[in-house]
Design a protein around this motif. Structure first.
Motif, PDB file in Angstrom:
ATOM      1  N   TRP A 259       1.849 -47.687  38.234  1.00 14.45           N
ATOM      2  CA  TRP A 259       0.878 -47.766  37.146  1.00 14.45           C
ATOM      3  C   TRP A 259       0.891 -49.171  36.544  1.00 14.45           C
ATOM      4  CZ3 TRP A 259      -1.907 -43.391  37.002  1.00 14.45           C
ATOM      5  CH2 TRP A 259      -1.333 -42.245  37.562  1.00 14.45           C
ATOM      6  N   LEU A 260      -0.204 -49.892  36.697  1.00 16.24           N
ATOM      7  CA  LEU A 260      -0.276 -51.269  36.228  1.00 16.24           C
ATOM      8  C   LEU A 260      -0.457 -51.358  34.718  1.00 16.24           C
ATOM      9  CD1 LEU A 260      -0.417 -54.283  36.893  1.00 16.24           C
ATOM     10  CD2 LEU A 260      -2.867 -54.005  37.324  1.00 16.24           C
ATOM     11  N   HIS A 261      -1.221 -50.439  34.146  1.00 11.92           N
ATOM     12  CA  HIS A 261      -1.535 -50.515  32.714  1.00 11.92           C
ATOM     13  C   HIS A 261      -0.952 -49.358  31.906  1.00 11.92           C
ATOM     14  CE1 HIS A 261      -4.245 -53.905  33.309  1.00 11.92           C
ATOM     15  NE2 HIS A 261      -4.749 -53.263  34.342  1.00 11.92           N
ATOM     16  N   GLY A 262       0.067 -48.729  32.432  1.00  8.12           N
ATOM     17  CA  GLY A 262       0.706 -47.652  31.674  1.00  8.12           C
ATOM     18  C   GLY A 262       0.524 -46.296  32.322  1.00  8.12           C
ATOM     19  N   TRP A 263       1.518 -45.445  32.137  1.00  6.45           N
ATOM     20  CA  TRP A 263       1.543 -44.121  32.777  1.00  6.45           C
ATOM     21  C   TRP A 263       1.328 -43.037  31.728  1.00  6.45           C
ATOM     22  CZ3 TRP A 263       4.729 -40.043  31.656  1.00  6.45           C
ATOM     23  CH2 TRP A 263       4.702 -38.954  32.554  1.00  6.45           C
ATOM     24  N   GLY A 264       0.783 -41.902  32.170  1.00  7.64           N
ATOM     25  CA  GLY A 264       0.645 -40.738  31.299  1.00  7.64           C
ATOM     26  C   GLY A 264      -0.797 -40.455  30.915  1.00  7.64           C
ATOM     27  N   GLU A 265      -0.984 -39.291  30.349  1.00  3.80           N
ATOM     28  CA  GLU A 265      -2.328 -38.840  29.996  1.00  3.80           C
ATOM     29  C   GLU A 265      -3.041 -39.808  29.064  1.00  3.80           C
ATOM     30  OE1 GLU A 265      -4.456 -35.286  27.374  1.00  3.80           O
ATOM     31  OE2 GLU A 265      -2.411 -34.990  28.108  1.00  3.80           O
ATOM     32  N   ASN A 266      -2.368 -40.216  27.989  1.00  2.47           N
ATOM     33  CA  ASN A 266      -3.016 -41.084  27.003  1.00  2.47           C
ATOM     34  C   ASN A 266      -3.406 -42.434  27.598  1.00  2.47           C
ATOM     35  OD1 ASN A 266      -2.814 -39.133  25.009  1.00  2.47           O
ATOM     36  ND2 ASN A 266      -0.846 -39.904  24.243  1.00  2.47           N
ATOM     37  N   ALA A 267      -2.546 -42.992  28.440  1.00  2.00           N
ATOM     38  CA  ALA A 267      -2.837 -44.288  29.056  1.00  2.00           C
ATOM     39  C   ALA A 267      -4.054 -44.197  29.972  1.00  2.00           C
ATOM     40  CB  ALA A 267      -1.625 -44.788  29.838  1.00  2.00           C
ATOM     41  N   ILE A 268      -4.151 -43.116  30.737  1.00  2.00           N
ATOM     42  CA  ILE A 268      -5.280 -42.943  31.650  1.00  2.00           C
ATOM     43  C   ILE A 268      -6.561 -42.683  30.863  1.00  2.00           C
ATOM     44  CG2 ILE A 268      -6.231 -41.553  33.521  1.00  2.00           C
ATOM     45  CD1 ILE A 268      -3.342 -41.012  34.414  1.00  2.00           C
ATOM     46  N   VAL A 269      -6.467 -41.874  29.825  1.00  2.00           N
ATOM     47  CA  VAL A 269      -7.637 -41.605  28.982  1.00  2.00           C
ATOM     48  C   VAL A 269      -8.148 -42.906  28.366  1.00  2.00           C
ATOM     49  CG1 VAL A 269      -8.401 -40.544  26.817  1.00  2.00           C
ATOM     50  CG2 VAL A 269      -7.098 -39.200  28.472  1.00  2.00           C
ATOM     51  N   ALA A 270      -7.231 -43.738  27.874  1.00  2.00           N
ATOM     52  CA  ALA A 270      -7.628 -45.021  27.283  1.00  2.00           C
ATOM     53  C   ALA A 270      -8.311 -45.913  28.311  1.00  2.00           C
ATOM     54  CB  ALA A 270      -6.398 -45.724  26.699  1.00  2.00           C
ATOM     55  N   MET A 271      -7.817 -45.891  29.545  1.00  2.00           N
ATOM     56  CA  MET A 271      -8.396 -46.706  30.603  1.00  2.00           C
ATOM     57  C   MET A 271      -9.800 -46.220  30.954  1.00  2.00           C
ATOM     58  SD  MET A 271      -7.966 -49.275  32.649  1.00  2.00           S
ATOM     59  CE  MET A 271      -6.198 -49.567  32.622  1.00  2.00           C
ATOM     60  N   VAL A 272      -9.949 -44.915  31.112  1.00  2.00           N
ATOM     61  CA  VAL A 272     -11.261 -44.351  31.464  1.00  2.00           C
ATOM     62  C   VAL A 272     -12.259 -44.584  30.328  1.00  2.00           C
ATOM     63  CG1 VAL A 272     -12.517 -42.230  31.987  1.00  2.00           C
ATOM     64  CG2 VAL A 272     -10.264 -42.618  32.996  1.00  2.00           C
ATOM     65  N   THR A 273     -11.784 -44.474  29.106  1.00  2.00           N
ATOM     66  CA  THR A 273     -12.673 -44.602  27.944  1.00  2.00           C
ATOM     67  C   THR A 273     -13.074 -46.050  27.677  1.00  2.00           C
ATOM     68  OG1 THR A 273     -11.633 -42.662  26.933  1.00  2.00           O
ATOM     69  CG2 THR A 273     -12.926 -44.099  25.489  1.00  2.00           C
ATOM     70  N   GLY A 274     -12.084 -46.939  27.652  1.00  2.00           N
ATOM     71  CA  GLY A 274     -12.360 -48.321  27.260  1.00  2.00           C
ATOM     72  C   GLY A 274     -12.515 -49.300  28.397  1.00  2.00           C
ATOM     73  N   GLY A 275     -12.063 -48.927  29.581  1.00  2.00           N
ATOM     74  CA  GLY A 275     -12.102 -49.863  30.696  1.00  2.00           C
ATOM     75  C   GLY A 275     -11.066 -50.975  30.518  1.00  2.00           C
ATOM     76  N   LYS A 276     -11.065 -51.924  31.433  1.00  2.00           N
ATOM     77  CA  LYS A 276     -10.096 -53.017  31.375  1.00  2.00           C
ATOM     78  C   LYS A 276     -10.574 -54.165  32.254  1.00  2.00           C
ATOM     79  CE  LYS A 276      -6.413 -52.727  29.802  1.00  2.00           C
ATOM     80  NZ  LYS A 276      -5.836 -53.064  28.486  1.00  2.00           N
ATOM     81  N   THR A 277     -10.377 -55.383  31.790  1.00  2.00           N
ATOM     82  CA  THR A 277     -10.673 -56.575  32.586  1.00  2.00           C
ATOM     83  C   THR A 277      -9.434 -57.451  32.631  1.00  2.00           C
ATOM     84  OG1 THR A 277     -13.025 -56.555  32.005  1.00  2.00           O
ATOM     85  CG2 THR A 277     -12.119 -58.619  32.850  1.00  2.00           C
ATOM     86  N   ASN A 278      -8.997 -57.771  33.825  1.00  2.00           N
ATOM     87  CA  ASN A 278      -7.835 -58.636  34.032  1.00  2.00           C
ATOM     88  C   ASN A 278      -8.247 -59.857  34.833  1.00  2.00           C
ATOM     89  OD1 ASN A 278      -5.957 -57.147  32.669  1.00  2.00           O
ATOM     90  ND2 ASN A 278      -4.520 -57.008  34.358  1.00  2.00           N
ATOM     91  N   GLN A 279      -7.582 -60.977  34.590  1.00  2.00           N
ATOM     92  CA  GLN A 279      -7.918 -62.175  35.352  1.00  2.00           C
ATOM     93  C   GLN A 279      -6.661 -62.868  35.866  1.00  2.00           C
ATOM     94  OE1 GLN A 279     -10.224 -65.124  33.291  1.00  2.00           O
ATOM     95  NE2 GLN A 279     -10.514 -66.378  35.109  1.00  2.00           N
ATOM     96  N   MET A 280      -6.678 -63.175  37.143  1.00  2.00           N
ATOM     97  CA  MET A 280      -5.666 -64.010  37.764  1.00  2.00           C
ATOM     98  C   MET A 280      -6.295 -65.389  37.916  1.00  2.00           C
ATOM     99  SD  MET A 280      -3.082 -64.985  39.757  1.00  2.00           S
ATOM    100  CE  MET A 280      -2.876 -66.224  41.044  1.00  2.00           C
ATOM    101  N   PRO A 281      -5.812 -66.426  37.191  1.00  2.00           N
ATOM    102  CA  PRO A 281      -6.449 -67.745  37.250  1.00  2.00           C
ATOM    103  C   PRO A 281      -6.299 -68.397  38.616  1.00  2.00           C
ATOM    104  CG  PRO A 281      -4.385 -67.855  36.036  1.00  2.00           C
ATOM    105  CD  PRO A 281      -4.641 -66.407  36.298  1.00  2.00           C
ATOM    106  N   ALA A 282      -7.312 -69.118  39.026  1.00  2.00           N
ATOM    107  CA  ALA A 282      -7.288 -69.832  40.301  1.00  2.00           C
ATOM    108  C   ALA A 282      -6.358 -71.034  40.203  1.00  2.00           C
ATOM    109  CB  ALA A 282      -8.695 -70.280  40.676  1.00  2.00           C
ATOM    110  N   GLN A 283      -5.586 -71.256  41.261  1.00  2.00           N
ATOM    111  CA  GLN A 283      -4.673 -72.397  41.297  1.00  2.00           C
ATOM    112  C   GLN A 283      -5.251 -73.556  42.110  1.00  2.00           C
ATOM    113  OE1 GLN A 283      -1.717 -72.293  39.444  1.00  2.00           O
ATOM    114  NE2 GLN A 283      -2.743 -70.443  38.729  1.00  2.00           N
ATOM    115  N   GLU A 284      -6.449 -73.355  42.655  1.00  2.00           N
ATOM    116  CA  GLU A 284      -7.114 -74.411  43.399  1.00  2.00           C
ATOM    117  C   GLU A 284      -7.432 -75.567  42.456  1.00  2.00           C
ATOM    118  OE1 GLU A 284     -10.603 -74.448  46.753  1.00  2.00           O
ATOM    119  OE2 GLU A 284     -11.052 -73.468  44.839  1.00  2.00           O
TER     120      GLU A 284
END
Length: 305
Positions: free
Chosen positions: A253-278
């Motif tokens: 689980w990248l953003h947290g485990w359990g019912e509440n964490a999954i509900v929060a993810m489904v409800t609010g979504g999430k955007t993550n960024q890995m910066p380019a090293q080029e």
């Protein structure tokens, strides 16, 4: 100064800067014209501790000369270097340019050292102690801030030492991720899933995919609603590396485990960024760094029996 969204602030800085310089010149000129009246006692009229009198003597000429030199120097400096709002200066100097120049110089000096690694494949390079020592240092300087010094990540930052990869763990994919970066987006899906109760049912169904503790009744009710998620995660929840959709059946689980964490993810979504090293790292450095990252979850070729 290039970040200003309005020209007002550039003019404001110019006004304050030049106003201070010319104000000093004006003050110096005014005081130099003030003459002490003949026959006066040459004091300012201020007395402290009953007998400590402030005299009205002019500034020494060497002191006046320093003031003039400072004013002239400041004007010449502002012509040559940035300091007047968005004006870049005649020499076009900048901290970014200085940094990039130093990095380019360092990279050129290090080219001979990296040349011995560029022809080797990732699997071979992962078994080279010298290359891995350099790769570890590159990782500590550029990646450890997010993924941790042990590369095991934390909430929101992937573990690079296991076999779970969002976009694929081949040498080519790792190099692509480091070079170009990644933007992972989970859109809010609550409206597509249904009511808040439906979202909780889906959360329990997702938990059931990995054998995590869950409410079997809710999980059964949420199975049909999971169709809204299957477009990215697949009907079996095993994810899709082509778009970076996580595997929901592996109990990682990248953003947290359990019912509440999954509900929060489904409800609010999430955007993550890995910066380019080029542009920050050379192609050879990325090759060594990618080999180091690959070695964290794979057995180097030289270590095989």
């Amino acid at each position: 100064m290039s970040d200003f969204t309005s020209s007002f602030w550039s003019f404001w800085v110019i006004t304050i800067t030049l106003g201070g310089i010319f104000g000093c010149a004006l003050l110096l000129w005014m005081t130099s014209r003030k003459k002490v009246e003949p026959g006066a006692d040459n004091t300012t009229g201020h007395v402290w501790d009953e007998d400590l009198t402030e005299m009205n003597n002019p500034l020494p000429m060497w002191w006046v000369g320093l003031f003039i030199i400072t004013i002239v120097f400041s004007l010449l400096y502002l012509v040559a270097y940035p300091g007047l709002g968005s004006y870049e200066g005649e020499l076009k100097w900048s901290t970014r340019g200085e940094y990039e120049s130093e990095v380019a110089k360092a990279n050129k000096e290090l080219e001979p050292m990296y040349a011995q690694f560029t022809a080797k494949k990732t699997e071979e390079l992962a078994g080279d102690p010298n290359a891995m020592a350099i790769g570890e240092r590159l990782f500590m300087n550029n990646c450890a801030q997010c993924h941790g010094s042990d590369a095991r990540g934390s909430k929101g930052f992937p573990n690079l030492a296991d076999a779970d990869w969002l976009h694929g763990g081949t040498p080519e994919k790792i190099k692509e991720t480091i070079t170009k970066g990644r933007i992972g987006m989970m859109p809010p899906m609550a409206a597509a899933v249904g009511s808040p109760d439906d979202v909780r049912n889906v959360a329990h169904y997702v938990l059931s995919l990995s054998g995590s503790p869950h409410d079997s009744v809710r999980a059964q009710l949420g199975k049909a609603k999971f169709a809204a998620c299957a477009a990215c995660h697949g009907p079996d929840g095993k994810g899709n590396q082509a778009i970076g959709a996580p595997n929901l059946s592996d109990d990682i689980w990248l953003h947290g485990w359990g019912e509440n964490a999954i509900v929060a993810m489904v409800t609010g979504g999430k955007t993550n960024q890995m910066p380019a090293q080029e542009g920050k790292l050379t192609e050879a450095q990325i090759h060594v760094l990618a080999s180091y990252v690959w070695s964290l979850s794979h057995k180097p070729a030289s270590a095989k029996p």
